[in-house]
Design an enzyme around this catalytic site. Structure first.
Site, PDB file in Angstrom:
ATOM      1  N   SER A  20      73.601   2.302 165.932  1.00 46.69           N
ATOM      2  CA  SER A  20      74.993   2.615 165.253  1.00 46.69           C
ATOM      3  C   SER A  20      74.368   3.102 163.860  1.00 46.69           C
ATOM      4  O   SER A  20      73.735   4.158 163.530  1.00 46.69           O
ATOM      5  CB  SER A  20      75.888   1.614 165.185  1.00 46.69           C
ATOM      6  OG  SER A  20      77.037   2.322 164.700  1.00 46.69           O
ATOM      7  N   ASP A  39      79.364   6.197 175.338  1.00 42.81           N
ATOM      8  CA  ASP A  39      79.654   6.130 173.741  1.00 42.81           C
ATOM      9  C   ASP A  39      80.322   7.531 173.134  1.00 42.81           C
ATOM     10  O   ASP A  39      79.433   8.684 173.606  1.00 42.81           O
ATOM     11  CB  ASP A  39      78.582   5.584 173.001  1.00 42.81           C
ATOM     12  CG  ASP A  39      78.844   5.537 171.484  1.00 42.81           C
ATOM     13  OD1 ASP A  39      79.862   5.376 171.092  1.00 42.81           O
ATOM     14  OD2 ASP A  39      78.181   5.803 170.729  1.00 42.81           O
ATOM     15  N   HIS A  45      78.632   2.087 173.367  1.00 47.87           N
ATOM     16  CA  HIS A  45      77.694   2.049 172.175  1.00 47.87           C
ATOM     17  C   HIS A  45      76.922   1.103 171.957  1.00 47.87           C
ATOM     18  O   HIS A  45      75.829   0.987 171.435  1.00 47.87           O
ATOM     19  CB  HIS A  45      78.889   2.063 170.890  1.00 47.87           C
ATOM     20  CG  HIS A  45      78.397   2.082 169.587  1.00 47.87           C
ATOM     21  ND1 HIS A  45      77.937   3.336 169.203  1.00 47.87           N
ATOM     22  CD2 HIS A  45      78.393   1.240 168.582  1.00 47.87           C
ATOM     23  CE1 HIS A  45      77.896   3.371 167.647  1.00 47.87           C
ATOM     24  NE2 HIS A  45      78.094   1.873 167.565  1.00 47.87           N
TER      25      HIS A  45
END
Length: 341
Positions: A71, A271, A325
């Site tokens: 991320s 994601d 994600h």
């Protein structure tokens, strides 16, 4: 919910060190003054130096070192790996050469200028044929892209106060135009196949928080009483990094690749927020000495239907099927196989 041992933890194939950084996230505490990757990478570099000199750490000093982030780690991991690489090139007295062997980024934000161009596509024309927005919203998002690209480009073209303003302006505009319409649908931005529900993070992490704050857990991890309560998300820290959000860290990856340090860029394809389309695009777009060979490399099946990979001269882009994600949470078995390979 109770906790159980994860048979697919990355500790199955490597010694793993989880670093709670910047200060004030996870169990960590400190002056809490980091607000950009230059500060973070400096702290992490000296932390690693101290760790490998310590009684616990010195036995790992010669083991291959891989820096992995997820991320926003798309900023952190390249910055930290690059700082180690620079430190090795110009070794200061009293410091050790670190055995840097690779970099991996999962569903990361690394090159915002390229990645923000793919939000509309991901929301409307993704590989799962799940349009989350309608066509008029798609067109509206598409029409905002040039302005976002221009602002992000400005943010990355200099330093100083004016530049910092450009970065914050780009952050505000791009997110309002390109991520807010998705969030308005109520879908989970970390997994297009799920709804967000009424949890602000779209997942229920209460059992994790309970475990991390249990006295027995803290004792086992040698977390002392000075430490704050472990929390899933610290929005104050998040805010202080908005000035750095739109910065491009792809050139750091290129420096490492050009010097023979491999990089794995992987992304679960459900994601939205750091989607595989944007990550594939920046890795194809990356300016490095084997760019044309990487672009010419065939995409091939990975792990018998688990994903799609392209690899050449040390750079790999991997699309992991049916993961959001957080690839290790959604596809633990494949994720361990990936990190082992």
């Amino acid at each position: 919910a109770t906790t159980k041992v994860n048979p697919y933890s990355w500790t199955e194939s490597a010694h793993v060190l989880w670093l709670d950084q910047p200060a004030d996230v996870g169990y960590s505490y400190g002056q809490g003054n980091d607000s950009n990757e230059a500060m973070i990478s400096e702290d992490a570099y000296y932390f690693l130096q101290a760790f490998f000199k310590s009684e616990e750490g010195q036995k790992y000093k010669d083991a291959p070192l891989f820096i992995v982030g997820e991320s926003y780690g798309g900023h952190y991991a390249p910055a930290i790996a690059h700082r180690i690489w620079r430190g090795n090139k110009d070794l200061k007295e009293g410091l050790d050469k670190l055995n840097l062997k690779g970099l991996a980024v999962g569903n990361g934000l690394t090159d915002p200028e390229e990645q923000y161009k793919w939000y509309a596509e991901m929301a409307f024309k993704n590989s799962h044929n799940m349009p989350v927005i309608d066509e008029s919203t798609y067109n509206m998002m598409k029409s905002s892209e040039p302005m976002c690209t221009k602002g992000t480009h400005q943010c990355n073209s200099g330093d100083g106060a004016l530049n910092s303003f450009a970065c914050q302006a780009a952050f505000a505009y791009c997110n309002m135009a390109l991520t807010t319409p998705y969030r308005a649908t109520g879908k989970n931005p970390y997994d297009i196949s799920k709804d967000c529900g009424d949890n602000p993070l779209c997942y229920d992490f209460s059992h994790v928080e309970k475990f991390m704050n249990d006295e027995k857990t803290k004792k086992a991890l040698h977390v002392d009483e000075h430490n704050p309560t472990w929390q899933t998300c610290n929005m104050m820290i998040n805010m202080s990094f908005h000035v750095d959000w739109m910065k491009d860290f792809a050139p750091y990856v290129a420096d490492l690749l050009n010097d023979g340090i491999p990089a794995l860029i992987y992304a679960g394809d459900l994601d939205f927020v750091c989607n595989y389309l944007g990550n594939r695009a920046w890795s194809l777009n990356l300016d490095w000495k084997h760019k044309s060979e990487f672009q010419a490399a065939e995409e091939h099946d990975w792990n018998s239907g688990a994903g799609l990979a392209r690899t050449s001269n040390g750079l790999t882009f991997l699309q992991v099927y049916d993961a959001g994600h957080m690839v290790p949470s959604d596809q633990p078995e494949h994720s361990l196989e990936m990190i082992t390979q």
